[in-house]
Write an enzyme that holds these catalytic residues in place. Structure first.
Site, PDB file in Angstrom:
ATOM      1  N   ASP A 213       7.217 -27.910  -9.673  1.00 47.98           N
ATOM      2  CA  ASP A 213       6.303 -28.858  -9.870  1.00 47.98           C
ATOM      3  C   ASP A 213       6.077 -28.550 -11.489  1.00 47.98           C
ATOM      4  OD1 ASP A 213       5.375 -31.721 -10.412  1.00 47.98           O
ATOM      5  OD2 ASP A 213       3.154 -30.646  -9.894  1.00 47.98           O
ATOM      6  N   GLU A 457       4.801 -21.142  -1.842  1.00 48.21           N
ATOM      7  CA  GLU A 457       5.127 -22.135  -1.215  1.00 48.21           C
ATOM      8  C   GLU A 457       6.839 -22.246  -0.837  1.00 48.21           C
ATOM      9  OE1 GLU A 457       3.677 -25.653  -2.908  1.00 48.21           O
ATOM     10  OE2 GLU A 457       1.704 -25.257  -2.701  1.00 48.21           O
ATOM     11  N   TYR A 510      -4.338 -28.981  -0.014  1.00 49.42           N
ATOM     12  CA  TYR A 510      -4.815 -30.359  -0.921  1.00 49.42           C
ATOM     13  C   TYR A 510      -5.332 -31.311  -0.185  1.00 49.42           C
ATOM     14  CZ  TYR A 510      -2.762 -27.983  -4.719  1.00 49.42           C
ATOM     15  OH  TYR A 510      -2.328 -27.010  -5.650  1.00 49.42           O
ATOM     16  N   GLU A 546      -4.645 -21.998  -3.884  1.00 50.26           N
ATOM     17  CA  GLU A 546      -4.469 -23.205  -4.572  1.00 50.26           C
ATOM     18  C   GLU A 546      -5.474 -24.373  -3.977  1.00 50.26           C
ATOM     19  OE1 GLU A 546      -0.860 -24.949  -5.687  1.00 50.26           O
ATOM     20  OE2 GLU A 546       0.049 -22.981  -6.312  1.00 50.26           O
TER      21      GLU A 546
END
Length: 654
Positions: A213, A457, A510, A546
């Protein structure tokens, strides 16, 4: 390499393996990758500024090779434009096809060399070095191929002495062919997808798919330099340090090229220039009484203390006495990991920092000194003591300031987006091992680097990930036994095949954003369960590597709604309440995603990039920046060995 062609429109297939087989390869370069420095025996010449540039717009994107553009000045092959170096080429022009171009582009720079570089008995060694170029590079000097390199984030160089010293004049024409195509076996991986429905797409239409991303900026991103050494020279220096009982030990190993009979002397100087230890020979130890240790920012009143290790070599070559001098900054510090703590110099260290990107308006990922200095000022204003080089190695110039300012670094490879099963195969594995060798070779002596991260990831729940990460981590530890190794996971704790091999668990989550969006109330339960499950399974310290939420600057809502500054603030506070409980146990760090907004590919979930920054892309603070600043300075005051009531200004300047 897979097919490469022009993005944003039709182009014929251009298989790189066939193309590259037509080009003569070169042997790998020397083991050393010392950062170029001016010394009494070495000179460097910066090649930044405007280069000639041309994208290969031919149907097969192979005209540059078929017509041998490297054999003559690029301007004689067709239209060229000015292109700044260092910079990404994507955002420099108003040409939308260049913005998303995939395939070969060509750069050229003509340089006049000093006569003293071309004469002498023996003549000096002349080296051409690129800080980085994304992604695959082939370089010619005066029409002679001198180096090929795969990888977009690490330096490569070539000894060009025989080429330039054999030329009739002092003109040095440097030509670079650069290809930004990503395949399942590159780092980061990608794939080319051809759209075959002729009712919807032009003939040979394709797109570059990526599974990360951030925008796939391309170009010569970091400085290009020419530098000289004597014909016999110091090729590499490896330093490790320990300290105990008021004595610091600097262990060193020096390699020399060009002479089998040479003498080496070493001097370690403090910041006042005083010699505190001396040695001789290629291997040894330097003992420093009452050393000034290298401490992280906010952990000591004098963070980032660096000694200077001066290495002097003398060698007889062809009847001439040659001398080479190289000075290496050295920080004396130790790193140790327990089941619940991360120790620097024997004291618990808590990562309160950020994730970053090399990303800015116009220059893309190109190195930019004003931006770098601004970012470090913001880091220190924020009270951040650390960052991760998400998701690739950063420029040496950035790493230099981390060493000098005491900013702790988790140094990450470009292993982001490893999602497809074929990206875990042997071809990908061998390239990943080579990239780790390049990264360790470049940054092994940096005190700021306290841990290597081999990936971000990946699809570590896939069965092949076990062998893959076991191999990559073991290889990295063999290259550098002095530092812990990790990778960053977003997999389920019970399914992660790579986690058994790391020293520290780094986990991204997240909650109430990608999962249960809009429901802040689920964070305490889900985040607590995350930590407890990981620790119960592995008994290793954990970093929240994160977490975050997008916020559009100036968008407000009360009660907090997604994408507003209030929602970003509220999410941070929910995470922080859990961090405060678990950092008393086994959580050793928190790294916000992200330091600043950054560009991504266009998509329905991205409006001019990722907006999870606590600063805008132009480095203006959002409301969340003040939440984080208050928190980080509070943590610093609680855990520091400094005098009480540290303010955000008392340690701001060294």
């Amino acid at each position: 390499m897979a097919p490469a062609a022009s993005g944003g429109g039709g182009a014929a297939r251009c298989p790189l393996p066939v193309l590259l087989l037509l080009l003569p390869g070169l042997a790998a370069g020397p083991a050393g990758m010392l950062q170029p420095r001016d010394t009494p025996s070495r000179e460097r010449k910066e090649l930044g500024g405007l280069w000639s540039f041309r994208a290969d717009l031919s149907p097969g994107r192979d005209a540059g090779f078929a017509q041998r553009w490297y054999r003559r000045p690029l301007r004689q092959t067709g239209p060229v434009i000015d292109m700044p170096v260092p910079a990404s080429f994507n955002d420099i022009t108003q040409d939308p096809s260049l913005e998303n171009y995939i395939g070969w582009v060509w750069y050229e720079k003509e340089v006049l060399l000093p006569l003293r570089w071309l004469r002498g008995e023996p003549a000096p060694r002349v080296v051409l070095r690129f800080g980085s170029a994304h992604y695959y590079s082939i370089v010619w000097v005066n029409g002679v191929q001198v180096v090929e390199h795969e990888g977009g984030h690490l330096p490569f160089e070539a000894d060009i002495s025989s080429v330039v010293q054999g030329s009739p004049g002092t003109l040095c024409r440097i030509t670079v062919a650069l290809n930004n195509t990503l395949t399942p076996h590159t780092l980061p991986p990608g794939s080319i997808q051809y759209m075959t429905d002729k009712s919807r797409y032009p003939k040979n239409y394709f797109v570059q798919n990526i599974r990360f991303d951030f925008f796939n900026y391309a170009g010569i991103h970091r400085p290009v330099v020419l530098y000289t050494t004597p014909a016999a020279y110091i090729d590499d220096i490896t330093v490790t340090t320990t300290s105990s009982d008021s004595v610091g030990t600097v262990r060193y190993q020096v390699s020399v090229v060009g002479s089998s009979a040479s003498s080496l002397s070493l001097s370690l100087r403090d910041q006042e220039g005083k010699v505190v230890a001396t040695g001789d020979g290629p291997v040894g130890e330097l003992k420093v009484l009452s050393p000034n240790l290298w401490w992280p920012y906010l952990m000591h009143e004098n963070p980032g203390y660096l000694y200077s290790l001066e290495v002097q070599m003398q060698a007889q070559v062809g009847g001439a006495l040659l001398e080479d001098v190289y000075t290496l900054p050295v920080g004396i510090r130790t790193v140790h990991v327990t089941s619940t703590q991360f120790l620097i110099n024997g004291r618990p260290f808590y990562f309160h920092g950020v994730n970053k990107h090399e990303d800015a308006d116009i220059r893309g990922k190109g190195l930019d000194w004003p931006l770098i200095v601004k970012d470090f000022n913001l880091l220190r204003w924020l009270g951040a003591n650390s960052f991760r080089t998400s998701h690739y190695p950063y420029a040496e110039e950035i790493m230099d300031l981390c060493d000098a300012y005491g900013i702790v670094v988790i140094d990450e490879s470009p292993g982001v987006g490893i999602k497809l099963p074929e990206s875990f195969g042997n071809k990908s594995l061998q390239h990943h091992l080579a990239v780790m060798e390049e990264l360790v070779r470049r940054d092994k002596n940096r005190p700021s680097v306290v841990m290597w991260s081999v990936a971000n990831e990946p699809a570590s729940e896939l069965p092949p990930a076990a062998h893959y990460f076991k191999t990559v981590i073991a290889h990295t530890k063999a290259l550098d036994p002095s530092r812990p190794v990790t990778f960053v996971t977003d997999a389920n704790y019970a399914l992660d095949h790579g986690a058994p091999y790391v020293d520290v668990i780094c986990v991204n989550s997240y909650f109430s954003w990608y999962h249960d969006p809009g429901h802040l109330e689920v964070i305490p339960l889900q985040l607590t369960a995350q930590f407890e499950n990981w620790y119960k399974t592995y008994q290793k310290p954990i970093i929240q590597s994160e977490y975050g939420a997008d916020s559009v600057p100036g968008l407000h809502s009360d009660p907090p709604m997604m994408f507003t500054e209030e929602y970003q603030q509220a999410m941070l506070r929910e995470y922080h309440s859990v961090f405060d409980k678990k950092r008393k146990e086994y959580v050793i760090g928190e790294l916000i995603w992200n330091f600043a907004d950054f560009m991504t590919n266009q998509g329905t979930t991205r409006v001019l990039g990722n907006k999870k920054g606590i600063f805008t892309r132009q480095r203006q603070p959002k409301a969340a920046a003040f939440v984080l600043r208050d928190r980080y300075w509070k943590i610093a005051n609680e855990s520091s060995c400094l005098p009480p009531v540290i303010t955000s200004h008392s340690l701001f300047l060294k």
